[in-house]
Design an enzyme around this catalytic site. Sequence first.
Site, PDB file in Angstrom:
ATOM      1  N   LYS A  44       0.860  -1.183   0.000  1.00  0.00           N
ATOM      2  CA  LYS A  44       0.000   0.000   0.000  1.00  0.00           C
ATOM      3  C   LYS A  44       0.898   1.235   0.000  1.00  0.00           C
ATOM      4  O   LYS A  44       1.940   1.250   0.671  1.00  0.00           O
ATOM      5  CB  LYS A  44      -0.881  -0.032   1.249  1.00  0.00           C
ATOM      6  N   SER A 103      -9.512   1.802   3.145  1.00  0.00           N
ATOM      7  CA  SER A 103      -8.676   2.573   2.258  1.00  0.00           C
ATOM      8  C   SER A 103      -7.653   1.731   1.483  1.00  0.00           C
ATOM      9  O   SER A 103      -7.054   2.221   0.527  1.00  0.00           O
ATOM     10  CB  SER A 103      -7.916   3.626   3.062  1.00  0.00           C
ATOM     11  N   SER A 118      -9.542  -0.519   7.450  1.00  0.00           N
ATOM     12  CA  SER A 118      -9.019  -0.352   6.089  1.00  0.00           C
ATOM     13  C   SER A 118      -8.316  -1.555   5.505  1.00  0.00           C
ATOM     14  O   SER A 118      -7.963  -1.554   4.322  1.00  0.00           O
ATOM     15  CB  SER A 118      -8.075   0.851   6.040  1.00  0.00           C
TER      16      SER A 118
END
Lengths: 520, 505
Positions: A86, A161, A185
């Site tokens: 990420k 996210s 997330s």
Amino acid sequence: MTTTPAATDLTHLDAAELGRLLGAGEVSAVDVTRAHLDRIAADDGLLHAYLHVDGETALATAAAVDAARAAGDELGPLAGVPVALKDVVVTEGVPTTSGSRILEGWRPPYDATVAARLKAAGTVLLGKTNMDEFAMGSSTENSAYGVTRNPWDPERIPGGSSGGSSAAVAGHLAPWALGTDTGGSIRQPAALTGLVGHKPTYGSVSRYGLIAFSSSLDQAGPMARTVLDAAVLHEAIGGHDPRDSTSIPGQHPLLAEAARLGAGGDLTGVRIGVVRELGGEGHAEGYEPGVLARVAEALAVLEGLGAEVREVSCPSFDLALAAYYLIAPSEASSNLSRFDGVRFGLRVGDDGSRDLDEVMALTREQGFGAEVKRRIILGTYALSSGYYEAYYGQAQKVRTLIGRDFASAFGSGDGDGVDVLVSPTTPTVAFPLGARVDDPIAMYAADLCTLPASLAGTPAISVPCGLSDGLPVGFQIMAPTLADDRCYRVAAALEAAQDAARGHRLLDELAARRTTGGPA
Amino acid sequence: MTTTTGDRLLDFDDVVSRYEPVIGLETHVELGTVTKMFCGCSTTFGAEPNTQTCPVCLGLPGSLPVANAAAIEATVQIGLALNCRIASWCRFARKNYFYPDIPKGFQTSQYDEPLCVSGYLDVVVDGETHRVEIERVHLEEDTGKNLHVGGSTGRIHGADHSLVDYNRAGIPLVEIVTRPVSGAGAKAPEVAKAYVTELREIIQALGVSDVRMEQGSLRCDVNTSIAPVGALEMGTRTETKNVNSLRSVERSVRYEIRRQAALLDEGVRIRQETRHFHEDTGSTSPGRSKEEATDYRYFPEPDLVPLAPDAAWVESLRLALPELPAARRARLIQEWGLSDTEMTWLLNAGALGVVAETVAAGASPAEARKWWLGELARRANESGTELTDLPITPAQVAELSGLVAEGRVNDKLARQVLDHVLAGEGGPTEVVEARGLAVLGESDELVAAVEAAIAGAPDVVAKVRAGKVQALGALVGQVMKTTKGQADAATVRRMLEERVVGQTG
């Protein structure tokens, strides 16, 4: 409708399996890496899971692993296995934006501890994945660099996210990936894409080098296609780190072993508490019936494996959403102060005609997106003199109460409590792109079930439990602090039993759609 | 840069007869730890800009602080030396504001949970003890340093551009805050100075900082307010910054008292503001206005775990504290048989340390004091250097004092030896030997000089023999002159007596 992908397709192998094949010399790291790069080249135009891919460097890393293996070097079990990170994870020399315009072009001079550990393990970094800006969001629509699409249905969100990571792994653009979880997330996007995603105990994975959103909540964790892979990746990044003061010293539980134990299918004596306040009886408003049905079926499966299931009430969980949306923005308002255009990233308006304050303000005005600004304003207000006690102070008290609810549900370990708590991971399946962008409160509700474990710092995993309207549903398993192994054990048992009953893995259905020409 | 001031000032003695000053001091001490507060960077002063930095002290995204245990220990030591209670549990807090010299957009500090609280420090001014209460001692990190290029003032306004050096960012900083000090009346400026002086000595004795005001490792903000004598409420205070010497502490308080009184007499309200002290004129001028008061939005630092100093550890630090300056002074007054006034002289001359070292090297306290406060103080004064910066060591002073006591040199010769030592010619004994400055014994040379004096002054000899013994002095003088002062006067007198008086007896 189910077709098993060709065994020759390296992107369809589990990471643990890839590690085994690489170790045995049956495949080369370069081949594995090239297969994934090819897949990215083919599909990422649509999915937009990645913000940055450096194929050349990835292939060079892979070639170095192959060379080392050929030279007879002792390599770890992950050497040569590709991974995606990420974009909140700081990587030396590799662009890191946290999904924000304000960090466009920034190449960090150092590696996050989790990145360094994966590097040391010999994994090959495929690229950095898309995310809601500064991890603020539940759909990845808040990225400054465009939306990511859900491989199950490109008109729907992949969760957030960590939506770039979830789309990459579910779409077989990476065997596994790291996400970060502040309020859900990792777990929510894993649930919405049919993956396993685990939020570790707060302090069990280093935060050093994760671009901070909410320091007291942020945790990095694994996103994978199997429970075992998630456990293996978690073990590779976890453990004490002296660079993170909040990192827990000492022995951490064995996770891959717990996953293997769970896959054996025996849950005799395991006590499972269904949280009434998270989709339980009388608390099901806003939960899709298909989601509740899949969760009920999963509970029946677990009972069938010998687990005892009972309902447990955690009354403070109803307050989690309100507390979270004070604590996280408060910390974020402070964490994001360093983005002032002085030392790195974007600087706007420094043309000699403006003073320092104007340049800082203009930089932040143009560098941050709407959701980030909303949370900075909210957090600044909540911390301001005269309001601190009413907002931040009260929210911290709620946090204490939530911790007590967990403690009383888990009991003292003498049989008076449950071993794990369960709930849906998220109240609905993946919603269409754009459906909630103008309604922040509806967007925040996507995290309803994941917030309590975030606020308590306790571990929680999301494991797939079937489809509703053709879209994946996630089943959340929560455990006491540092009992992450329980999450893996129960998740692995559920996974094994459901795969066996189904005759194939849930994600194979996604692969089948691809081979039959596009999404259903 | 000379600052002109339009402030009207009243006579100090007049003001303090009508107004009661209240002072408060916030002192920042940079600790002398090897590494910074929250990272492993070096703290060495004077390095090339931005060479002592890392992701943590630059506040790069993702970096995290780890607290420096040595800094926590030093802060506890300071707290103990200031008679504070040490918190059994406390936290760091974030102080949020935007400025380029704070890399993270907040300063990691302590807010409502300081490490040390409720202490005091007694200071003596003109024989009278004033107790200064300490509200808190807390630990924080220093900021970077701004350099504003272009413009005339060196301040940000009018500058062409600004540079920031982050070498200082993250150096451990201890803030020591007093409670308001009232009741000192006309002595308030001196109490302020005495407090900072004493604090500096304590920290020096602890060895946790070099406390050099000129390098900024000890910085002082002085709060001053005045209220009519007998008033129940305190006046509005001003906070004076840029107070960079002990003398400035006293002068800034004195200036503010006189300035504020002039305003109050005219019925003008004092503005609560930050003021800058100007060394050249001894005046203060308004700085950043606090009209737009910053809301620092303090909250507990979530990246650091709470501090919980173990009681047994704190106790072990208390027991290991070195002898503190006040106790040391009391002991030396006893041991050296000094009066309080004599001790004050020593302190005012900044000579206590060197005198003590000279005594430790073997000199008598009286001799050590005589040398340092006499000859050496005079020479330091003449050359405009600090006493302690003279190129002579306490051990050398003790050596010289020993040569006098042994009679190897007399006072006059000793002063010459001192000149040569200060000129870098070596230690006293070396100088005496190299320069032949020793007192002459009963050598042939001296006998010849004595006999020549007797032969050259028959009238004096006659007077002495007639009973006017004091006339012998003239002969002693003659011999000393002949030997260029290198003879010992007592020896000469004895030799003369043997030859002149002895013959008659």
